[in-house]
Structure formats: C-alpha cells, structure tokens
Design a protein around this motif. Structure first.
Motif, mmCIF file in Angstrom:
data_model
loop_
_atom_site.group_PDB
_atom_site.id
_atom_site.type_symbol
_atom_site.label_atom_id
_atom_site.label_comp_id
_atom_site.label_asym_id
_atom_site.label_seq_id
_atom_site.Cartn_x
_atom_site.Cartn_y
_atom_site.Cartn_z
ATOM 1 N N SER A 27 17.302 -12.234 68.183
ATOM 2 C CA SER A 27 18.150 -12.795 67.137
ATOM 3 C C SER A 27 18.377 -14.285 67.381
ATOM 4 O O SER A 27 19.381 -14.699 67.918
ATOM 5 C CB SER A 27 19.483 -12.054 67.116
ATOM 6 N N ILE A 28 17.416 -15.096 66.952
ATOM 7 C CA ILE A 28 17.457 -16.534 67.217
ATOM 8 C C ILE A 28 17.620 -17.303 65.912
ATOM 9 O O ILE A 28 16.837 -17.117 64.987
ATOM 10 C CB ILE A 28 16.171 -16.991 67.915
ATOM 11 N N TYR A 29 18.629 -18.166 65.868
ATOM 12 C CA TYR A 29 18.814 -19.020 64.696
ATOM 13 C C TYR A 29 18.027 -20.311 64.875
ATOM 14 O O TYR A 29 17.285 -20.712 63.987
ATOM 15 C CB TYR A 29 20.290 -19.327 64.484
ATOM 16 N N THR A 30 18.191 -20.941 66.023
ATOM 17 C CA THR A 30 17.435 -22.137 66.331
ATOM 18 C C THR A 30 17.401 -22.352 67.829
ATOM 19 O O THR A 30 18.301 -21.923 68.542
ATOM 20 C CB THR A 30 18.023 -23.382 65.635
ATOM 21 N N ASN A 76 8.272 -19.959 68.452
ATOM 22 C CA ASN A 76 9.363 -19.956 69.447
ATOM 23 C C ASN A 76 8.802 -19.907 70.862
ATOM 24 O O ASN A 76 9.283 -19.155 71.722
ATOM 25 C CB ASN A 76 10.309 -18.767 69.217
ATOM 26 N N MET A 100 20.736 -21.182 69.694
ATOM 27 C CA MET A 100 21.843 -20.623 68.917
ATOM 28 C C MET A 100 21.433 -19.234 68.452
ATOM 29 O O MET A 100 20.379 -19.062 67.819
ATOM 30 C CB MET A 100 22.184 -21.504 67.722
ATOM 31 N N ARG A 101 22.264 -18.275 68.760
ATOM 32 C CA ARG A 101 22.000 -16.898 68.383
ATOM 33 C C ARG A 101 22.349 -16.676 66.921
ATOM 34 O O ARG A 101 23.368 -17.179 66.434
ATOM 35 C CB ARG A 101 22.829 -15.980 69.291
ATOM 36 N N TYR A 102 21.495 -15.937 66.224
ATOM 37 C CA TYR A 102 21.690 -15.759 64.788
ATOM 38 C C TYR A 102 22.872 -14.840 64.490
ATOM 39 O O TYR A 102 23.570 -15.035 63.500
ATOM 40 C CB TYR A 102 20.407 -15.177 64.179
ATOM 41 N N SER A 103 23.108 -13.872 65.365
ATOM 42 C CA SER A 103 24.114 -12.845 65.068
ATOM 43 C C SER A 103 25.525 -13.420 64.964
ATOM 44 O O SER A 103 26.318 -12.995 64.126
ATOM 45 C CB SER A 103 24.071 -11.761 66.137
ATOM 46 N N ASP A 104 25.832 -14.392 65.836
ATOM 47 C CA ASP A 104 27.194 -14.938 65.837
ATOM 48 C C ASP A 104 27.230 -16.451 65.952
ATOM 49 O O ASP A 104 28.308 -17.032 66.128
ATOM 50 C CB ASP A 104 28.013 -14.313 66.967
ATOM 51 N N PHE A 105 26.053 -17.083 65.887
ATOM 52 C CA PHE A 105 25.915 -18.537 65.977
ATOM 53 C C PHE A 105 26.465 -19.098 67.287
ATOM 54 O O PHE A 105 26.866 -20.263 67.354
ATOM 55 C CB PHE A 105 26.556 -19.224 64.777
ATOM 56 N N GLU A 106 26.445 -18.276 68.295
ATOM 57 C CA GLU A 106 26.853 -18.744 69.623
ATOM 58 C C GLU A 106 25.691 -19.480 70.273
ATOM 59 O O GLU A 106 24.547 -19.022 70.225
ATOM 60 C CB GLU A 106 27.275 -17.575 70.500
#
Length: 121
Positions: A27-30, A76, A100-106
C-alpha cells in the motif's frame, strides 16, 4: 503493509560487477528517498547510496566512481550497479525506502531483509 524485496547478491571476484535490485510493494502512495546500506561482519550498518524522488544522488566516499544508483518509479524499484568490486565491499546490502503509505498517508521508513554480496577470489 509495505515490503521491500532485494535481489542480485552473490559471489563475485575482485574487479567484477553485480547489480542489486529492490522492489517496493504494498500500500504505497508515493516513495520519497530510496537507497542502499550495508553491514559487514563485525561492523555497523553504513550508508552506501541514496536517491531522492527528484533524482538527486548521494554516495559514500568509499564507493564513489564505482557504484551507480538509479530508480524506476513506475516499478517502485531502486537499483545499485556495482563495478570494480573490492573484497572490502563484502557485506549484507539492505534496501531502504522513505515513503508515504496509501492506507493512512503515514510517512515511514522501510527496510528490506538484505542480500549478501561476497567479493573474493
């Protein structure tokens, strides 16, 4: 959950070359910075090289001119091309990513499990 998987390690003779790869999955946002660290037997983990999302690179003095880091954001994946290898390059090489994790933007630091590089004749 995010994982980093390294590949490409092995045994090589002095003066030889190896190419390490590390793919991030999950789950990767960026991904911001990716890089490589290494740990030789009996020594602390040390920085080898990093590359930012803008393509800015950083190298340890001991590998400058011999190693080249690159990344493919579509996959990636980060690579480390290692040339003119020396016995003192022998170590476990660990992949690193600040992302940044996609699930919670952490924003978090993630490490791979490592791949062994042995330089010996």
């Amino acid at each position: 959950q995010v994982q980093l998987g390294e590949s490409g390690g092995g045994l090589v003779q002095p003066g030889g070359s190896l190419r390490l790869s590390c793919a991030a999955s999950g789950s990767i946002y960026t991904i911001y910075t990716m890089g490589w660290y290494r740990q030789a037997p009996g020594k602390q983990r040390e920085l080898v090289s990093t590359i930012t999302s803008l393509g800015n690179t950083n190298y340890a003095d001991s590998v400058k001119g011999r190693f080249t880091i690159s990344r493919d954001d579509a996959k990636n994946t980060v690579y480390l091309q290692m040339n003119s290898l020396k016995p003192e390059d022998t170590a476990v090489y660990y992949c690193y990513a600040n992302l940044m994790r996609y699930s919670d933007f952490e924003v978090m630091d993630t490490w791979g499990k490592g791949t062994l590089v042995t330089v010996s004749s």
